[in-house]
Design a protein around this motif. Sequence first.
Motif, PDB file in Angstrom:
ATOM      1  N   UNK A 176       0.387 -24.827  -1.526  1.00 54.06           N
ATOM      2  CA  UNK A 176      -0.851 -24.739  -0.488  1.00 54.06           C
ATOM      3  C   UNK A 176      -0.024 -24.316   0.668  1.00 54.06           C
ATOM      4  N   UNK A 177      -0.438 -23.255   1.520  1.00 51.06           N
ATOM      5  CA  UNK A 177      -0.046 -22.597   2.672  1.00 51.06           C
ATOM      6  C   UNK A 177      -1.213 -22.174   3.629  1.00 51.06           C
ATOM      7  N   UNK A 178      -0.664 -22.025   4.678  1.00 52.43           N
ATOM      8  CA  UNK A 178      -1.625 -21.691   5.908  1.00 52.43           C
ATOM      9  C   UNK A 178      -1.024 -20.679   6.744  1.00 52.43           C
ATOM     10  N   UNK A 179      -0.996 -19.407   6.174  1.00 55.55           N
ATOM     11  CA  UNK A 179      -0.536 -18.228   6.975  1.00 55.55           C
ATOM     12  C   UNK A 179      -1.117 -17.987   8.213  1.00 55.55           C
ATOM     13  N   UNK A 180      -0.484 -17.696   9.171  1.00 54.87           N
ATOM     14  CA  UNK A 180      -1.117 -17.036  10.429  1.00 54.87           C
ATOM     15  C   UNK A 180      -2.385 -15.881  10.240  1.00 54.87           C
ATOM     16  N   UNK A 181      -1.852 -14.818   9.588  1.00 57.26           N
ATOM     17  CA  UNK A 181      -2.601 -13.814   9.417  1.00 57.26           C
ATOM     18  C   UNK A 181      -2.852 -13.696   7.832  1.00 57.26           C
ATOM     19  N   UNK A 182      -4.214 -14.341   7.394  1.00 51.74           N
ATOM     20  CA  UNK A 182      -4.775 -14.246   6.161  1.00 51.74           C
ATOM     21  C   UNK A 182      -4.575 -12.900   5.377  1.00 51.74           C
ATOM     22  N   UNK A 183      -4.922 -12.164   5.977  1.00 58.20           N
ATOM     23  CA  UNK A 183      -5.333 -10.670   5.524  1.00 58.20           C
ATOM     24  C   UNK A 183      -4.141  -9.956   5.063  1.00 58.20           C
ATOM     25  N   UNK A 184      -3.085 -10.154   6.168  1.00 59.19           N
ATOM     26  CA  UNK A 184      -1.865  -9.487   5.952  1.00 59.19           C
ATOM     27  C   UNK A 184      -0.989 -10.290   4.876  1.00 59.19           C
ATOM     28  N   UNK A 185      -1.163 -11.584   4.699  1.00 58.90           N
ATOM     29  CA  UNK A 185      -0.464 -12.574   3.617  1.00 58.90           C
ATOM     30  C   UNK A 185      -0.888 -11.828   2.204  1.00 58.90           C
ATOM     31  N   UNK A 186      -2.229 -11.747   2.200  1.00 58.28           N
ATOM     32  CA  UNK A 186      -2.850 -11.404   0.933  1.00 58.28           C
ATOM     33  C   UNK A 186      -2.512 -10.032   0.479  1.00 58.28           C
ATOM     34  N   UNK A 187      -2.529  -8.928   1.505  1.00 53.45           N
ATOM     35  CA  UNK A 187      -2.260  -7.563   1.345  1.00 53.45           C
ATOM     36  C   UNK A 187      -0.936  -7.432   0.802  1.00 53.45           C
ATOM     37  N   UNK A 188       0.230  -8.204   1.257  1.00 56.78           N
ATOM     38  CA  UNK A 188       1.584  -7.916   1.055  1.00 56.78           C
ATOM     39  C   UNK A 188       1.604  -8.700  -0.497  1.00 56.78           C
ATOM     40  N   UNK A 189       1.167  -9.894  -0.789  1.00 56.84           N
ATOM     41  CA  UNK A 189       1.157 -10.215  -2.218  1.00 56.84           C
ATOM     42  C   UNK A 189       0.562  -9.312  -3.007  1.00 56.84           C
ATOM     43  N   UNK A 190      -0.506  -8.588  -2.908  1.00 58.45           N
ATOM     44  CA  UNK A 190      -1.104  -7.826  -3.864  1.00 58.45           C
ATOM     45  C   UNK A 190      -0.422  -6.582  -4.117  1.00 58.45           C
ATOM     46  N   UNK A 191       0.471  -6.155  -2.948  1.00 55.60           N
ATOM     47  CA  UNK A 191       1.056  -4.847  -2.935  1.00 55.60           C
ATOM     48  C   UNK A 191       2.287  -4.998  -4.220  1.00 55.60           C
ATOM     49  N   UNK A 192       2.907  -6.463  -3.878  1.00 56.68           N
ATOM     50  CA  UNK A 192       3.787  -6.814  -5.002  1.00 56.68           C
ATOM     51  C   UNK A 192       3.202  -7.220  -6.306  1.00 56.68           C
ATOM     52  N   UNK A 193       2.251  -7.571  -6.220  1.00 58.29           N
ATOM     53  CA  UNK A 193       1.533  -8.178  -7.823  1.00 58.29           C
ATOM     54  C   UNK A 193      -0.036  -7.802  -7.700  1.00 58.29           C
ATOM     55  N   UNK A 194      -0.408  -6.643  -8.303  1.00 61.24           N
ATOM     56  CA  UNK A 194      -1.732  -6.389  -8.113  1.00 61.24           C
ATOM     57  C   UNK A 194      -2.646  -6.929  -9.335  1.00 61.24           C
ATOM     58  N   UNK A 195      -2.005  -7.946 -10.016  1.00 61.08           N
ATOM     59  CA  UNK A 195      -2.744  -9.095 -10.855  1.00 61.08           C
ATOM     60  C   UNK A 195      -3.079 -10.071 -10.521  1.00 61.08           C
ATOM     61  N   UNK A 196      -2.833 -10.456  -9.089  1.00 58.02           N
ATOM     62  CA  UNK A 196      -3.359 -11.761  -8.777  1.00 58.02           C
ATOM     63  C   UNK A 196      -4.792 -11.604  -8.399  1.00 58.02           C
TER      64      UNK A 196
END
Length: 69
Positions: free
Chosen positions: A37-57
């Motif tokens: 469980x995490x609480x990133x400062x910028x949720x949208x950027x956090x998700x964008x970076x993860x999806x850039x690396x793994x589009x199947x999330x």
Amino acid sequence: MKINEIKRLNATKNPLAGPALSIDRIEIIHRKYDIAIVSPKNVAEFIRVLLTENQYIQVDNNLSNDKNN
């Protein structure tokens, strides 16, 4: 945790997960049964970076792509 092991991102407000400035947190399901469980400062950027690396999330609908904490 490796990004390619992440299966799903869920919105959570679990206060038992530990101290954080925000109760709006992201539950990361990875491998078969592991959860972080995490609480990133910028949720949208956090998700964008993860999806850039793994589009199947799979991303919970309650995690808005334009939400910032």
